[in-house]
Motif scaffolding. Sequence first.
Motif, PDB file in Angstrom:
ATOM      1  N   ILE A   1      57.672  54.847  43.764  1.00 57.22           N
ATOM      2  CA  ILE A   1      56.417  55.135  43.008  1.00 57.22           C
ATOM      3  C   ILE A   1      56.286  56.537  42.114  1.00 57.22           C
ATOM      4  O   ILE A   1      57.202  57.335  42.360  1.00 57.22           O
ATOM      5  N   VAL A   2      55.746  56.041  40.962  1.00 52.41           N
ATOM      6  CA  VAL A   2      55.599  57.354  39.943  1.00 52.41           C
ATOM      7  C   VAL A   2      54.207  57.509  39.922  1.00 52.41           C
ATOM      8  O   VAL A   2      53.413  56.789  39.760  1.00 52.41           O
ATOM      9  N   ILE A   3      53.847  58.827  40.042  1.00 53.49           N
ATOM     10  CA  ILE A   3      52.565  59.384  39.710  1.00 53.49           C
ATOM     11  C   ILE A   3      52.297  60.073  38.436  1.00 53.49           C
ATOM     12  O   ILE A   3      52.977  61.276  38.467  1.00 53.49           O
ATOM     13  N   THR A   4      51.453  59.692  37.644  1.00 52.00           N
ATOM     14  CA  THR A   4      51.338  60.457  36.271  1.00 52.00           C
ATOM     15  C   THR A   4      49.581  60.477  36.124  1.00 52.00           C
ATOM     16  O   THR A   4      48.734  59.760  36.324  1.00 52.00           O
TER      17      THR A   4
ATOM     18  N   ALA B   1      61.078  59.482  30.386  1.00 54.49           N
ATOM     19  CA  ALA B   1      61.528  60.117  31.686  1.00 54.49           C
ATOM     20  C   ALA B   1      61.135  58.924  32.733  1.00 54.49           C
ATOM     21  O   ALA B   1      61.777  58.765  33.802  1.00 54.49           O
ATOM     22  N   ILE B   2      59.769  58.365  32.696  1.00 52.75           N
ATOM     23  CA  ILE B   2      59.566  57.469  33.698  1.00 52.75           C
ATOM     24  C   ILE B   2      60.301  56.053  33.634  1.00 52.75           C
ATOM     25  O   ILE B   2      60.679  55.685  34.649  1.00 52.75           O
ATOM     26  N   LEU B   3      60.703  55.791  32.271  1.00 57.43           N
ATOM     27  CA  LEU B   3      61.626  54.593  32.282  1.00 57.43           C
ATOM     28  C   LEU B   3      62.964  54.690  33.093  1.00 57.43           C
ATOM     29  O   LEU B   3      63.470  53.754  33.630  1.00 57.43           O
ATOM     30  N   LYS B   4      63.440  55.966  33.091  1.00 55.23           N
ATOM     31  CA  LYS B   4      65.043  56.085  33.521  1.00 55.23           C
ATOM     32  C   LYS B   4      64.642  56.040  35.008  1.00 55.23           C
ATOM     33  O   LYS B   4      65.887  55.839  35.670  1.00 55.23           O
TER      34      LYS B   4
ATOM     35  N   GLU C   1      48.538  51.121  28.623  1.00 55.12           N
ATOM     36  CA  GLU C   1      49.437  50.024  27.939  1.00 55.12           C
ATOM     37  C   GLU C   1      50.859  50.379  27.891  1.00 55.12           C
ATOM     38  O   GLU C   1      51.773  49.434  28.126  1.00 55.12           O
ATOM     39  N   LYS C   2      51.050  51.463  27.323  1.00 53.07           N
ATOM     40  CA  LYS C   2      52.415  51.994  27.176  1.00 53.07           C
ATOM     41  C   LYS C   2      53.284  52.070  28.670  1.00 53.07           C
ATOM     42  O   LYS C   2      54.540  51.634  28.777  1.00 53.07           O
ATOM     43  N   LEU C   3      52.530  52.460  29.567  1.00 52.41           N
ATOM     44  CA  LEU C   3      53.112  52.678  31.028  1.00 52.41           C
ATOM     45  C   LEU C   3      53.187  51.193  31.509  1.00 52.41           C
ATOM     46  O   LEU C   3      54.154  51.194  32.248  1.00 52.41           O
ATOM     47  N   ASN C   4      52.377  50.556  31.297  1.00 55.43           N
ATOM     48  CA  ASN C   4      52.451  48.919  31.721  1.00 55.43           C
ATOM     49  C   ASN C   4      53.950  48.430  31.203  1.00 55.43           C
ATOM     50  O   ASN C   4      54.335  47.313  31.956  1.00 55.43           O
ATOM     51  N   LYS C   5      54.430  48.594  30.129  1.00 56.80           N
ATOM     52  CA  LYS C   5      55.515  48.119  29.749  1.00 56.80           C
ATOM     53  C   LYS C   5      56.608  48.634  30.225  1.00 56.80           C
ATOM     54  O   LYS C   5      57.587  47.801  30.327  1.00 56.80           O
ATOM     55  N   VAL C   6      56.452  49.410  31.137  1.00 57.71           N
ATOM     56  CA  VAL C   6      57.654  50.202  31.934  1.00 57.71           C
ATOM     57  C   VAL C   6      57.640  49.559  33.373  1.00 57.71           C
ATOM     58  O   VAL C   6      58.448  49.091  34.060  1.00 57.71           O
ATOM     59  N   ALA C   7      56.328  49.456  33.990  1.00 59.24           N
ATOM     60  CA  ALA C   7      56.159  48.892  35.454  1.00 59.24           C
ATOM     61  C   ALA C   7      54.619  48.485  35.374  1.00 59.24           C
ATOM     62  O   ALA C   7      53.629  49.274  34.722  1.00 59.24           O
ATOM     63  N   THR C   8      54.121  47.870  36.305  1.00 57.26           N
ATOM     64  CA  THR C   8      52.691  47.733  36.837  1.00 57.26           C
ATOM     65  C   THR C   8      51.941  49.082  36.789  1.00 57.26           C
ATOM     66  O   THR C   8      52.698  49.876  37.649  1.00 57.26           O
ATOM     67  N   THR C   9      51.118  49.304  36.139  1.00 57.39           N
ATOM     68  CA  THR C   9      50.291  50.771  36.399  1.00 57.39           C
ATOM     69  C   THR C   9      48.880  50.391  36.641  1.00 57.39           C
ATOM     70  O   THR C   9      48.245  49.412  36.367  1.00 57.39           O
ATOM     71  N   ILE C  10      48.763  51.242  37.693  1.00 61.45           N
ATOM     72  CA  ILE C  10      47.197  51.191  38.313  1.00 61.45           C
ATOM     73  C   ILE C  10      46.550  52.244  37.950  1.00 61.45           C
ATOM     74  O   ILE C  10      46.769  53.449  38.295  1.00 61.45           O
ATOM     75  N   PRO C  11      45.403  52.414  37.166  1.00 56.20           N
ATOM     76  CA  PRO C  11      44.583  53.760  36.890  1.00 56.20           C
ATOM     77  C   PRO C  11      43.809  53.808  38.154  1.00 56.20           C
ATOM     78  O   PRO C  11      43.100  53.107  38.586  1.00 56.20           O
ATOM     79  N   VAL C  12      43.953  54.871  38.738  1.00 54.94           N
ATOM     80  CA  VAL C  12      43.506  55.540  39.955  1.00 54.94           C
ATOM     81  C   VAL C  12      42.061  56.398  39.582  1.00 54.94           C
ATOM     82  O   VAL C  12      42.174  57.148  38.644  1.00 54.94           O
ATOM     83  N   SER C  13      40.990  55.837  40.265  1.00 53.51           N
ATOM     84  CA  SER C  13      39.964  56.345  40.002  1.00 53.51           C
ATOM     85  C   SER C  13      39.689  58.009  40.331  1.00 53.51           C
ATOM     86  O   SER C  13      40.513  58.384  41.220  1.00 53.51           O
TER      87      SER C  13
END
Length: 339
Positions: free
Chosen positions: A77-80, A130-133, A151-163
């Motif tokens: 899991i990556v958190i950004t 860095a996330i892609l690696k 959109e850019k993050l979604n190309k790396v992996a499923t991205t969930i915008p956290v409220s």
Amino acid sequence: MLKKYCAVLFVSLMAAALAACGADKAATTANGSSTSPAVAQEAGGKPAANPANATAESRTIQYLGKDYTVPAVADRIVITGSVESMEDALVLGVKPVGAMTTGGKFAPMFAEITEGTVGIGEKTQPDIEAILKLKPDVILASTKFPAETIEKLNKVATTIPVSHISTDWEANLNLLAELAGKQDKAKQVLQTYKEQVQELKEKIGPIFKDKKVLAIRVRAGSTFIYPESVFFNPSLYADLGAEAPAEVKQAKAQHLISLEKLSEMNPDYLFVQFAESENKDTPRVFEELQNNPIWKSINAVKNGNLFVNIVDPVAQGGTAYSKVAFLKAVKDSGIQQTK
């Protein structure tokens, strides 16, 4: 005799063929190319986080009315951008493989979960390469991010915008719990909090009744108030029963407030969050504020009901970690009835 020999030979050949077929099937299962096991096993029996030659099974989870497809087991899991998710990770004991930094470092309050974690850029500036690696299973971003960043993050992996809205704190906690298999832990945290907040409300509610209660944050050299559903406001107003001031009810987002306006509001109880990391260009701003005669004239200051950083000043307010910490701090603060 010849027929008997041929029959025996035929049976032997069939047995050998079936054994070979079973071996091939076992090999296929091991590398995941056909059966797609949820978790491939490394040598020694430890689950492999992201086996290069495996196709992980996926599942659909729901969060705030939307569906997201994620691996059956989300180990990486990556958190950004989402400090909320970092605080939830702290509560659940989840260690992200990558997380955002502040000034190139992880905030000290996250020390328990960031050992071995890779920095992947600042809170508002994720480093996509860095996330892609890191080959993440899922990325937890922030609803504050613009659509193009998601959109850019979604190309790396499923991205969930956290409220970042405080009233979504339970949904946020349960999201990470479901991803990391920590549902029981989340359930325990929520149950304990609800029991304790009800107990404290019975004691604090009468003290806050008909009083002005306010939480502010000093950042970038200025003072801000927040909407009723943001920051520590839900804890004060919804959980502990204080009445939100009109200015808080009218706020649509983080709202700058002058010292003169704060004095006009004249809160009876004032909670202040001041982090040096958020005031690097004005490190003495709060010290100067406290020496100002206008500040000293505020009821909360005069009557000893000013509470500064009763929880970590970096805490967001609207998370399980912040709410639990704030509840304990209020309980231990010795809040008294104003004159």
